[in-house]
Design an enzyme around this catalytic site. Structure first.
Site, PDB file in Angstrom:
ATOM      1  N   ASP A 160      -1.876   6.652   6.100  1.00 35.95           N
ATOM      2  CA  ASP A 160      -2.914   5.724   5.656  1.00 35.95           C
ATOM      3  C   ASP A 160      -3.212   4.821   6.853  1.00 35.95           C
ATOM      4  O   ASP A 160      -2.393   3.984   7.212  1.00 35.95           O
ATOM      5  CB  ASP A 160      -2.392   4.912   4.462  1.00 35.95           C
ATOM      6  CG  ASP A 160      -3.369   3.813   4.018  1.00 35.95           C
ATOM      7  OD1 ASP A 160      -4.435   3.660   4.651  1.00 35.95           O
ATOM      8  OD2 ASP A 160      -3.047   3.109   3.038  1.00 35.95           O
TER       9      ASP A 160
ATOM     10  N   TRP B 210       0.832  -1.207   0.000  1.00 37.60           N
ATOM     11  CA  TRP B 210       0.000   0.000   0.000  1.00 37.60           C
ATOM     12  C   TRP B 210       0.858   1.243   0.000  1.00 37.60           C
ATOM     13  O   TRP B 210       0.588   2.203  -0.722  1.00 37.60           O
ATOM     14  CB  TRP B 210      -0.972  -0.003   1.175  1.00 37.60           C
ATOM     15  CG  TRP B 210      -1.915  -1.164   1.141  1.00 37.60           C
ATOM     16  CD1 TRP B 210      -2.063  -2.131   2.090  1.00 37.60           C
ATOM     17  CD2 TRP B 210      -2.846  -1.495   0.093  1.00 37.60           C
ATOM     18  NE1 TRP B 210      -3.012  -3.030   1.702  1.00 37.60           N
ATOM     19  CE2 TRP B 210      -3.508  -2.676   0.495  1.00 37.60           C
ATOM     20  CE3 TRP B 210      -3.165  -0.918  -1.134  1.00 37.60           C
ATOM     21  CZ2 TRP B 210      -4.486  -3.277  -0.301  1.00 37.60           C
ATOM     22  CZ3 TRP B 210      -4.128  -1.522  -1.923  1.00 37.60           C
ATOM     23  CH2 TRP B 210      -4.774  -2.680  -1.505  1.00 37.60           C
TER      24      TRP B 210
ATOM     25  N   LYS C 236     -12.299  -1.859   6.774  1.00 37.79           N
ATOM     26  CA  LYS C 236     -11.511  -2.663   7.706  1.00 37.79           C
ATOM     27  C   LYS C 236     -12.068  -2.574   9.142  1.00 37.79           C
ATOM     28  O   LYS C 236     -12.232  -3.566   9.794  1.00 37.79           O
ATOM     29  CB  LYS C 236     -10.037  -2.253   7.680  1.00 37.79           C
ATOM     30  CG  LYS C 236      -9.438  -2.190   6.282  1.00 37.79           C
ATOM     31  CD  LYS C 236      -8.953  -3.514   5.766  1.00 37.79           C
ATOM     32  CE  LYS C 236      -8.691  -3.540   4.271  1.00 37.79           C
ATOM     33  NZ  LYS C 236      -7.763  -2.535   3.744  1.00 37.79           N
TER      34      LYS C 236
HETATM   35  C1  LIG Z   1      -7.095  -2.235   2.312  1.00 39.19           C
HETATM   36  C2  LIG Z   1      -6.076  -1.186   2.330  1.00 39.19           C
HETATM   37  C3  LIG Z   1      -5.940  -0.246   1.287  1.00 39.19           C
HETATM   38  C4  LIG Z   1      -6.800  -0.277   0.036  1.00 39.19           C
HETATM   39  O1  LIG Z   1      -8.008   0.256   0.289  1.00 39.19           O
HETATM   40  P1  LIG Z   1      -9.077   0.480  -0.889  1.00 39.19           P
HETATM   41  O2  LIG Z   1     -10.186   1.132  -0.141  1.00 39.19           O
HETATM   42  O3  LIG Z   1      -9.403  -0.876  -1.428  1.00 39.19           O
HETATM   43  O4  LIG Z   1      -8.459   1.351  -1.904  1.00 39.19           O
HETATM   44  C5  LIG Z   1      -4.983   0.736   1.410  1.00 39.19           C
HETATM   45  N1  LIG Z   1      -4.182   0.796   2.492  1.00 39.19           N
HETATM   46  C6  LIG Z   1      -4.271  -0.094   3.499  1.00 39.19           C
HETATM   47  C7  LIG Z   1      -3.355   0.024   4.669  1.00 39.19           C
HETATM   48  C8  LIG Z   1      -5.213  -1.107   3.445  1.00 39.19           C
HETATM   49  O5  LIG Z   1      -5.311  -1.994   4.446  1.00 39.19           O
END
Ligand SMILES: *Cc1c(COP(=O)(O)O)cnc(C)c1O
Length: 357
Positions: A168, A101, A192
């Site tokens: 993030d 990511w 999540k």
């Molecule tokens: C799941 C995840 C993403 C991707 O998220 P999307 O909403 O599918 O774009 C990005 N960063 C982290 C840390 C994630 O766990």
């Protein structure tokens, strides 16, 4: 029989939330209409958005310097939005590369302007968090991924810097206390710890915006969404609604500080077994282990995998296969998971040990 859902994302949410959300799919707010068939500008839905924002502010103690908005496009859209809004034409951004990511986020910034990878743990398949790096004081921002969902690592101490920090937090937001004032921007895809896929939560320092000097496409400009209260266009109404219910649930269950303790207990229970049981090994550096996603391997897959997978299946454990880039197993223990489910997994690990010792 109860299914123990260890899926990494989309993933477990509170059963109470599913129940209330399913009722609102038929009749929301005693309107005789579904939550997904009313105008997003109706009084009933505006109240949902307002409450989702208010609960986010309350649960994370968001200071008045910051705005809370709900967007679409997932965390992946934030990779480019962050750069458009915060990266100046002549400046640069620095990225901590702790996994897939992070590197996708870096790629987007590097495509728009100047971005550097400050430190990386790619050399060890991202099984640790790099430390001891120095953030350039002249950088426009420093970007990191607080929890690396795929590799099971988590930043425990964020860098102490005057450079704006962007994080993030998709897979650990609302799982532990954070000091929002230490961040200029936090983003998280809902799916999540918050709600169904569709909404993305962004918490941004107001005075960090309007400085990039770039033309920012309207939909990618945070100020567009802030000025319209996340209603510039149709918001992802169901995802925002269920996220709001999840935040209500979190508040009723003692808030972030209380859930953080429960998350620590769940993670310790599993990591203790991974370390104790000679048939298993953890993949992440011990000091960087994630409380949300625990990654582990069987030391002897050839001899033990078939029976362990059978134990997992008969005990109704779901979603525990590791990401293809790591292999083995990944137990994701998000907020809604009870410690009883983790105990079921630990019991399977102990049963495997008994059979082969
Ligand atoms: C799941 C995840 C993403 C991707 O998220 P999307 O909403 O599918 O774009 C990005 N960063 C982290 C840390 C994630 O766990």
């Amino acid at each position: 029989m109860k299914i123990h859902n260890f899926s990494a994302g989309p993933c477990i949410l509170p059963q109470e939330v599913f129940k209330e959300a399913s009722e609102s799919l038929i009749d929301f707010d005693n309107l005789g209409l579904s939550v997904v068939e009313i105008s997003h500008r109706s009084k009933s839905f505006v109240a949902v958005m307002d409450e989702a924002v208010a609960l986010t502010k309350e649960l994370l103690h968001v200071p008045d310097t910051h705005e809370v908005i709900f967007l679409q496009g997932g965390a992946s859209m934030q990779f480019i939005m962050v750069a458009f809004n915060l990266l100046t034409e002549s400046g640069k951004a620095q990225y901590l590369d702790t996994g897939a990511w992070s590197s996708k986020a870096y790629k987007e910034a590097a495509g728009l302007g100047k971005a550097e990878v400050l430190a990386s743990s790619k050399d060890a398949n991202y099984n640790y968090i790099p430390k001891g790096y120095t953030i350039d004081e002249s950088a426009d921002y420093f970007h990191c991924t607080s929890n690396n969902t795929i590799y099971g690592t988590q930043i425990k101490d964020f860098p102490d810097t005057r450079v704006p920090v962007v994080a993030d937090m998709s897979s650990d937001i609302f799982s532990r206390s954070i000091d929002v004032k230490d961040f200029d921007l936090i983003y998280a895809g809902a799916q999540k710890n918050l709600g169904p896929a569709g909404a993305t939560l962004v918490i941004v320092r107001k005075n960090a915006l309007g400085r990039s000097g770039r033309y920012i496409p309207t939909m990618l400009d945070y100020t567009t969404h802030i000025s319209k209260g996340s209603m510039f266009n149709t918001p992802p109404v169901f995802s925002v609604y269920v996220s709001m219910l999840t935040l209500r649930w979190l508040k009723a269950n003692g808030g972030v500080e209380t859930i953080a303790k429960r998350n620590d207990e769940k993670a310790s229970l599993l990591y203790q077994e991974i370390d104790r049981n000679s048939l298993f090994a953890g993949t992440a550096a011990i000091e960087d282990r994630s409380t949300m996603n625990a990654c582990f391997l069987l030391n002897d897959e050839g001899s033990h995998k078939e029976y362990f997978d059978k134990l997992i299946n008969t005990n109704q454990i779901s979603g525990i296969n590791g990401h293809r880039s790591v292999g083995g197993y990944r137990a994701s223990m998000y907020n809604a998971m009870d410690i009883e489910s983790v105990q079921v997994l630990v019991n399977c690990m102990q049963e495997l040990e008994k059979k082969y010792s």
